[in-house]
Design a protein around this motif. Structure first.
Motif, PDB file in Angstrom:
ATOM      1  N   GLU A 170       0.809  -1.221   0.000  1.00 22.67           N
ATOM      2  CA  GLU A 170       0.000   0.000   0.000  1.00 22.67           C
ATOM      3  C   GLU A 170       0.845   1.276   0.000  1.00 22.67           C
ATOM      4  O   GLU A 170       0.347   2.365  -0.236  1.00 22.67           O
ATOM      5  CB  GLU A 170      -0.962   0.016   1.183  1.00 22.67           C
ATOM      6  CG  GLU A 170      -2.351  -0.490   0.834  1.00 22.67           C
ATOM      7  CD  GLU A 170      -2.397  -1.988   0.654  1.00 22.67           C
ATOM      8  OE1 GLU A 170      -1.557  -2.674   1.286  1.00 22.67           O
ATOM      9  OE2 GLU A 170      -3.221  -2.480  -0.125  1.00 22.67           O
ATOM     10  N   SER A 192      -2.436  -4.086   5.106  1.00 24.55           N
ATOM     11  CA  SER A 192      -3.707  -4.661   4.674  1.00 24.55           C
ATOM     12  C   SER A 192      -3.405  -6.132   4.410  1.00 24.55           C
ATOM     13  O   SER A 192      -2.242  -6.506   4.295  1.00 24.55           O
ATOM     14  CB  SER A 192      -4.204  -4.010   3.383  1.00 24.55           C
ATOM     15  OG  SER A 192      -3.512  -4.551   2.279  1.00 24.55           O
ATOM     16  N   GLN A 194      -3.532  -7.504   1.722  1.00 21.00           N
ATOM     17  CA  GLN A 194      -3.509  -7.537   0.262  1.00 21.00           C
ATOM     18  C   GLN A 194      -2.859  -8.796  -0.322  1.00 21.00           C
ATOM     19  O   GLN A 194      -3.455  -9.527  -1.106  1.00 21.00           O
ATOM     20  CB  GLN A 194      -2.808  -6.284  -0.283  1.00 21.00           C
ATOM     21  CG  GLN A 194      -2.808  -6.192  -1.799  1.00 21.00           C
ATOM     22  CD  GLN A 194      -4.205  -6.113  -2.371  1.00 21.00           C
ATOM     23  OE1 GLN A 194      -5.079  -5.471  -1.799  1.00 21.00           O
ATOM     24  NE2 GLN A 194      -4.440  -6.804  -3.474  1.00 21.00           N
ATOM     25  N   LYS A 197      -4.447 -12.171   0.750  1.00 23.31           N
ATOM     26  CA  LYS A 197      -5.733 -12.521   0.122  1.00 23.31           C
ATOM     27  C   LYS A 197      -5.525 -12.935  -1.327  1.00 23.31           C
ATOM     28  O   LYS A 197      -6.244 -13.789  -1.846  1.00 23.31           O
ATOM     29  CB  LYS A 197      -6.772 -11.418   0.282  1.00 23.31           C
ATOM     30  CG  LYS A 197      -6.520 -10.117  -0.438  1.00 23.31           C
ATOM     31  CD  LYS A 197      -7.702  -9.156  -0.185  1.00 23.31           C
ATOM     32  CE  LYS A 197      -7.456  -7.785  -0.769  1.00 23.31           C
ATOM     33  NZ  LYS A 197      -8.607  -6.901  -0.648  1.00 23.31           N
ATOM     34  N   ARG A 216      -0.968   1.243   9.687  1.00 24.26           N
ATOM     35  CA  ARG A 216      -0.115   2.114   8.867  1.00 24.26           C
ATOM     36  C   ARG A 216       0.446   3.205   9.762  1.00 24.26           C
ATOM     37  O   ARG A 216      -0.301   3.871  10.486  1.00 24.26           O
ATOM     38  CB  ARG A 216      -0.925   2.732   7.711  1.00 24.26           C
ATOM     39  CG  ARG A 216      -1.477   1.644   6.800  1.00 24.26           C
ATOM     40  CD  ARG A 216      -2.277   2.121   5.605  1.00 24.26           C
ATOM     41  NE  ARG A 216      -2.925   0.947   5.008  1.00 24.26           N
ATOM     42  CZ  ARG A 216      -3.730   0.956   3.957  1.00 24.26           C
ATOM     43  NH1 ARG A 216      -4.003   2.081   3.356  1.00 24.26           N
ATOM     44  NH2 ARG A 216      -4.253  -0.165   3.503  1.00 24.26           N
ATOM     45  N   GLN A 230     -11.032  -2.934   8.243  1.00 27.52           N
ATOM     46  CA  GLN A 230     -11.562  -2.956   6.874  1.00 27.52           C
ATOM     47  C   GLN A 230     -12.422  -4.193   6.687  1.00 27.52           C
ATOM     48  O   GLN A 230     -12.083  -5.252   7.216  1.00 27.52           O
ATOM     49  CB  GLN A 230     -10.419  -3.083   5.861  1.00 27.52           C
ATOM     50  CG  GLN A 230      -9.602  -1.842   5.644  1.00 27.52           C
ATOM     51  CD  GLN A 230      -8.600  -1.998   4.507  1.00 27.52           C
ATOM     52  OE1 GLN A 230      -8.291  -3.117   4.099  1.00 27.52           O
ATOM     53  NE2 GLN A 230      -8.084  -0.902   4.023  1.00 27.52           N
ATOM     54  N   HIS A 436      -3.051   3.126  -7.185  1.00 27.19           N
ATOM     55  CA  HIS A 436      -3.649   2.212  -6.205  1.00 27.19           C
ATOM     56  C   HIS A 436      -2.520   1.379  -5.619  1.00 27.19           C
ATOM     57  O   HIS A 436      -1.864   1.800  -4.690  1.00 27.19           O
ATOM     58  CB  HIS A 436      -4.755   1.376  -6.869  1.00 27.19           C
ATOM     59  CG  HIS A 436      -5.519   0.526  -5.903  1.00 27.19           C
ATOM     60  ND1 HIS A 436      -5.881   0.949  -4.663  1.00 27.19           N
ATOM     61  CD2 HIS A 436      -5.988  -0.739  -6.003  1.00 27.19           C
ATOM     62  CE1 HIS A 436      -6.541  -0.011  -4.025  1.00 27.19           C
ATOM     63  NE2 HIS A 436      -6.620  -1.049  -4.820  1.00 27.19           N
ATOM     64  N   HIS A 437      -2.261   0.217  -6.131  1.00 22.78           N
ATOM     65  CA  HIS A 437      -1.027  -0.491  -5.772  1.00 22.78           C
ATOM     66  C   HIS A 437      -0.531  -1.252  -6.986  1.00 22.78           C
ATOM     67  O   HIS A 437      -1.265  -1.389  -7.982  1.00 22.78           O
ATOM     68  CB  HIS A 437      -1.184  -1.359  -4.520  1.00 22.78           C
ATOM     69  CG  HIS A 437      -2.342  -2.299  -4.552  1.00 22.78           C
ATOM     70  ND1 HIS A 437      -2.501  -3.250  -5.525  1.00 22.78           N
ATOM     71  CD2 HIS A 437      -3.406  -2.421  -3.735  1.00 22.78           C
ATOM     72  CE1 HIS A 437      -3.607  -3.920  -5.291  1.00 22.78           C
ATOM     73  NE2 HIS A 437      -4.186  -3.430  -4.225  1.00 22.78           N
ATOM     74  N   SER A 473     -11.084   1.206  -1.495  1.00 25.38           N
ATOM     75  CA  SER A 473     -10.646   1.014  -2.879  1.00 25.38           C
ATOM     76  C   SER A 473     -10.443  -0.453  -3.159  1.00 25.38           C
ATOM     77  O   SER A 473     -10.324  -1.272  -2.243  1.00 25.38           O
ATOM     78  CB  SER A 473      -9.308   1.693  -3.161  1.00 25.38           C
ATOM     79  OG  SER A 473      -8.928   2.558  -2.171  1.00 25.38           O
ATOM     80  N   GLY A 474     -10.353  -0.723  -4.443  1.00 23.20           N
ATOM     81  CA  GLY A 474     -10.083  -2.088  -4.854  1.00 23.20           C
ATOM     82  C   GLY A 474      -9.754  -2.110  -6.329  1.00 23.20           C
ATOM     83  O   GLY A 474      -9.746  -1.068  -6.984  1.00 23.20           O
ATOM     84  N   ARG A 477      -6.906  -7.517 -10.269  1.00 23.04           N
ATOM     85  CA  ARG A 477      -5.449  -7.633 -10.103  1.00 23.04           C
ATOM     86  C   ARG A 477      -4.799  -8.184 -11.361  1.00 23.04           C
ATOM     87  O   ARG A 477      -5.440  -8.855 -12.186  1.00 23.04           O
ATOM     88  CB  ARG A 477      -5.099  -8.570  -8.946  1.00 23.04           C
ATOM     89  CG  ARG A 477      -6.019  -8.533  -7.764  1.00 23.04           C
ATOM     90  CD  ARG A 477      -6.014  -7.199  -7.051  1.00 23.04           C
ATOM     91  NE  ARG A 477      -6.876  -7.276  -5.858  1.00 23.04           N
ATOM     92  CZ  ARG A 477      -7.236  -6.247  -5.130  1.00 23.04           C
ATOM     93  NH1 ARG A 477      -6.849  -5.021  -5.431  1.00 23.04           N
ATOM     94  NH2 ARG A 477      -8.001  -6.404  -4.069  1.00 23.04           N
ATOM     95  N   GLY A 518     -10.558  -7.559  -5.958  1.00 24.79           N
ATOM     96  CA  GLY A 518     -11.134  -7.417  -4.622  1.00 24.79           C
ATOM     97  C   GLY A 518     -11.362  -5.979  -4.237  1.00 24.79           C
ATOM     98  O   GLY A 518     -11.302  -5.065  -5.075  1.00 24.79           O
ATOM     99  N   PHE A 519     -11.592  -5.822  -2.952  1.00 25.07           N
ATOM    100  CA  PHE A 519     -11.945  -4.508  -2.443  1.00 25.07           C
ATOM    101  C   PHE A 519     -11.756  -4.483  -0.934  1.00 25.07           C
ATOM    102  O   PHE A 519     -11.715  -5.521  -0.290  1.00 25.07           O
ATOM    103  CB  PHE A 519     -13.416  -4.192  -2.769  1.00 25.07           C
ATOM    104  CG  PHE A 519     -13.707  -2.727  -2.710  1.00 25.07           C
ATOM    105  CD1 PHE A 519     -13.341  -1.912  -3.764  1.00 25.07           C
ATOM    106  CD2 PHE A 519     -14.300  -2.157  -1.592  1.00 25.07           C
ATOM    107  CE1 PHE A 519     -13.569  -0.545  -3.708  1.00 25.07           C
ATOM    108  CE2 PHE A 519     -14.538  -0.796  -1.531  1.00 25.07           C
ATOM    109  CZ  PHE A 519     -14.175   0.013  -2.591  1.00 25.07           C
ATOM    110  N   ALA A 520     -11.629  -3.277  -0.384  1.00 26.51           N
ATOM    111  CA  ALA A 520     -11.616  -3.121   1.069  1.00 26.51           C
ATOM    112  C   ALA A 520     -12.390  -1.864   1.442  1.00 26.51           C
ATOM    113  O   ALA A 520     -12.178  -0.807   0.853  1.00 26.51           O
ATOM    114  CB  ALA A 520     -10.183  -3.018   1.570  1.00 26.51           C
TER     115      ALA A 520
END
Ligand code: ASP
Length: 576
Positions: A170, A192, A194, A197, A216, A230, A436-437, A473-474, A477, A518-520
């Motif tokens: 992130e 997260s 991330q 998952k 964070r 989240q 985003h990432h 956000s999500g 991927r 995905g999403f959070a």
């Protein structure tokens, strides 16, 4: 089996209960003398207060913990209290058992009295007794419950991921946990789940969710704590629309559970959000949208309007409210946001534009401006001319400053913002920064721009916005290593870096990674809005103060040198 300690809660007793024998437990909210021996004792628990008429209450003080048994009776005529749900009755023939004495509280347990936040946090256990905090944390519990049910109903499996982890992508500063068994090495507390998952997707759990704690190490604000919760989801063999559906069900259920209202969620692209609202988190509860004026002034002789972009906002009926000093204030605000200036115009009774710059505009330009902005007498018009992004951001901020309702005002206006740019700005070395990432899939139509014009690449990422707050956000991927390699390359991440940081994920992708996304959703923010609170600390049981400290426990604290040595650490003197 022994009898229960209480038969009822304090706040539930009503006139129909008259004649009933009750046993109540709670805290003494207030004691008022009533004649020589008698006193009115307001007894409080989380459901509210009830008046008890107690003989010989001299020992009772505020916040003593007591059990009172007695009989409910209607209050004598003229003494009922309409303001109080239990105001038609009182409890008489009371006998009181003191379960625990208490020192005088550091501040009154009342929603009406605002104690200083640092004192509230220091004595949070007392603060939590206030009905507002009781309400807020119960809203939170209901939101969690609604969300969990919604995800289970949609076939999602709840899976916990580790807290002792390795850096996640992130991009925020991370909390380190030094390892005792491997001195010199550290775990990282996850920003997260991330990566975990995404690995679950490779592992065949094609619908995952978790109510996850994320950490964070960033400066705290009204809407940000070091640790936050989240609703985190990931799904394989899915589409963006399906993910919106999954999350939409969860947040709509949560909103309905609290407000009784089932919200609809709109969708707009990032470009549309920026053009109409000047922000990627638009508050749709009010109008004052940004109006495009560039074509109106395409051939203007007025220097200040010879710019790449001109937009304006119309503040309906505001002209009389904005005197010279308020307008100067708006101009200063626009300048502090980066604009060269702000042009204001009042629409006079006959429709003429009154403004220091009106004389520089032709009649045609004035007429076109009035009709494009649908200006009415009494309106105030605010215009900015500059580069497009700057115009959007300045007017978007002014729109919020002027028109944004308080958080406690409904309705709930959710929106998906889609097609974010893949990159936002450049780093010190001139490489684009992932908006985003780095695991976000580029828009399929823009893949070829990755190498040639990265600034133009749209991503398959999306945000959820509620009343001007970014809720989460999500993205879809990247599951193919060739595309991932191209994105890393664009970001300036070398193969070696990528291997060192995320090698285990890239490795997993070689063993059969399904397409996934995905999403959070930030739950602290969602709960804050549903509870009508501006500050997420009001919906967290034990938050950190804005300085990042915990006034109650004193954390963070120094530790003994021997403990540090056991971890292979030594503290340096504070740098000056
Ligand atoms: N991990 C992301 C975040 O915390 C959300 C996501 O992409 O699912 O912002």
């Amino acid at each position: 089996m022994s009898e229960a300690m209480r038969t009822h809660h304090c706040g539930v007793l009503r006139a129909e209960d008259a004649g009933r024998s009750v046993a109540l437990c709670g805290w003494v909210a207030r004691r008022r003398e009533h004649g020589e021996h008698l006193a009115f004792v307001d007894l409080r628990d989380h459901t509210g207060v009830v008046q008890c008429v107690v003989d010989g209450a001299a020992d009772l003080r505020s916040e003593f913990v007591v059990r009172i048994t007695g009989t409910v009776r209607e209050r004598p005529e003229g003494t009922t209290n309409d303001q109080l749900p239990t105001g038609a009755i009182e409890v008489g023939n009371c006998s009181v058992e003191i379960l625990n004495a208490a020192e005088p509280p550091p501040f009154p347990v009342s929603d009406r009295i605002e104690a200083d936040e640092s004192v509230r946090l220091r004595y949070r256990y007392v603060d939590l007794r206030r009905s507002k905090m009781q309400h807020n944390l119960r809203v939170r519990s209901k939101v969690n419950s609604a969300i969990r049910h919604a995800m289970e109903r949609q076939g999602f499996v709840e899976i916990e991921t580790p807290m002792l982890w390795t850096p996640t992508p992130e991009g925020a500063r991370e909390f380190l946990v030094p390892s005792r068994l491997q001195p010199g090495r550290n775990y990282v507390l996850p920003q997260s789940p991330q990566i975990a998952k995404q690995l679950l997707m490779v592992g065949g759990f094609d619908r995952y969710f978790q109510i996850a704690r994320c950490l964070r190490d960033e400066d705290l604000r009204a809407d940000r704590q070091f640790e936050f919760m989240q609703l985190d989801i990931e799904a394989a063999f899915t589409t963006q629309e399906e993910i919106h559906g999954f999350i939409g069900e969860a947040v709509a259920d949560a909103t309905e559970a609290i407000s009784g209202e089932r919200p609809v969620i709109e969708t707009l692209t990032w470009t549309e959000a920026m053009e109409r609202f000047g922000t990627d988190k638009p508050d749709l509860r009010f109008g004052m949208e940004l109006v495009e004026l560039t074509p109106v002034f395409s051939a203007t002789g007025f220097k200040a309007f010879q710019a790449a972009c001109i937009k304006g906002i119309r503040v309906p009926g505001a002209s009389p409210d904005y005197g010279r000093s308020k307008l100067d204030g708006l101009t200063d605000r626009a300048k502090s946001l980066g604009a060269k200036g702000l042009v204001w115009m009042r629409v006079a009774a006959g429709g003429a534009l009154e403004s220091p710059v009106a004389k520089f505009l032709s009649d045609d330009e004035q007429a076109a401006l009035t009709s494009t902005m649908e200006a009415q007498p009494g309106d105030l018009l605010l215009l900015v001319a500059d580069e497009r992004r700057l115009v959007q951001e300045v007017l978007g901020q002014l729109r919020n400053d002027i028109g944004r309702p308080p958080v406690s005002d409904g309705p709930y206006r959710f929106a998906w913002v889609t097609e974010f740019p893949m990159f936002d700005g450049v780093d010190d070395e001139g490489h684009p920064i992932a908006a985003h990432h780095p695991f976000t899939m580029p828009h399929p139509d823009d893949l070829d721009l990755l190498e040639t014009d990265p600034g133009k690449v749209r991503s398959q990422s999306y945000d959820l916005v509620l009343n001007g707050w970014e809720l989460g956000s999500g993205s879809i991927r990247i599951h193919r290593s060739d595309i991932q390699a191209r994105v890393f390359k664009a970001l300036g991440v070398t193969d070696e870096d990528a291997e060192g940081r995320f090698g285990f994920l890239l490795g997993a992708f070689r063993y059969g990674a399904p397409p996934h996304g995905g999403f959070a959703v930030g739950l602290d923010r969602l709960v804050a809005i549903l509870a009508g609170e501006e500050n997420i600390r009001e919906v967290i049981a034990f938050p950190k103060a804005s300085s990042g400290t915990d006034p109650m426990t004193g954390a963070p604290k120094p530790v003994d040198a021997r403990v540090l040595a056991g971890l292979g650490l030594r503290t340096l003197p504070p740098s000056t």
